[in-house]
Design a protein around this motif. Structure first.
Motif: not given
Length: 269
Positions: A41-45
């Motif tokens: 998950d790019a946003y969570s990362t």
């Protein structure tokens, strides 16, 4: 198991691994990248990275920045080494690289030790140190060696261009204190390079950018000694003229050279 059985088992595992991936690739159904499930998950990362940077202690951030800067300096200076082999430069680069590797290793250990300390303990009076004395000393030494290597590389680059690649002369000049030392340029290309450099400097001082490089350069310093013929009162006049060649008709050099006069009385023998 006997050595032969262990060898046969190792070969079997190796062959099975080699055949597994081609078979898996052939059996897999092609799916467009837009329809594939994201691996992370790019946003969570990104949010985790920002949270980590916001909560990171400044000492840890500066620690990592210093490690990156040291590594970049090592890469840039090693990439700037001349194509010819100059022992003094090789020794300086090797010494710098060993010191930088040691410094980066110590910085990494300090970061690992810092991560074990809780936020509550950081604000208390405790013997915890964000960086060890050994790390500070080795980083200072690494910075000193970086400066030494940078100076040697800049000098070597300039000397190699002036001495037409005469490595032996450049090596001697870099290793010795050039004050009161005489170096012999054995090759004709080195001697020609020295004379052309002097001539080019004189042309720049006189404002003459263009000129025949085949002409022999005039002396940059002229010295005259005049003796009188009076035996009862012997004396001599020493005249030293410097930096005036080519400036008689004007030029760009504001100093216009210099003149030194010295009158000496001689003792009658």
């Amino acid at each position: 198991k006997s050595p032969e059985e262990e060898m046969a088992e190792a070969i079997f595992v190796l062959n099975a691994t080699r055949t597994f991936w081609p078979e898996t690739w052939d059996e897999a159904e092609p799916i467009p990248a837009t329809e594939q499930k994201p691996l992370f998950d790019a946003y969570s990362t990104v949010e985790m990275l920002l949270q980590s940077l916001e909560s990171m202690h400044p000492s840890i951030l500066l620690n990592q920045i210093l490690a990156v800067n040291l590594s970049i300096a090592n890469f840039v200076l090693k990439s700037s080494m001349p194509s010819c082999r100059i022992n003094i430069i090789d020794d300086a680069i090797d010494r710098m690289e060993r010191t930088i590797n040691n410094a980066v290793s110590l910085l990494s250990n300090d970061v690992a030790n810092n991560s074990k300390i809780s936020k509550e303990d950081i604000g208390k009076n405790n013997p915890f140190k964000f960086i060890s004395t050994e790390t500070i000393n080795i980083c200072e030494k690494a910075c000193t060696y970086i400066g030494d290597a940078e100076i040697l590389l800049s000098r070597a680059t300039s000397l190699l261009s002036k001495f037409s690649g005469d490595v032996d002369v450049v090596e001697k000049i870099l290793r010795k204190n050039t004050e009161n030392c005489t170096f012999e340029a054995q090759s004709a290309t080195s001697r020609s390079g020295i004379l052309n450099s002097i001539y080019s400097q004189q042309q720049r001082n006189s404002g003459k950018i263009m000129g025949g490089m085949n002409d022999m350069p005039a002396p940059s310093v002229r010295e005259y000694i005049i003796h009188n013929r009076d035996e009862n009162s012997p004396c001599q006049l020493t005249v030293c003229i410097g930096g005036t060649h080519g400036l008689e008709q004007g030029g760009t050099n504001s100093t216009k050279g210099g003149l030194v006069l010295a009158l000496n009385k001689c003792v009658k023998g």
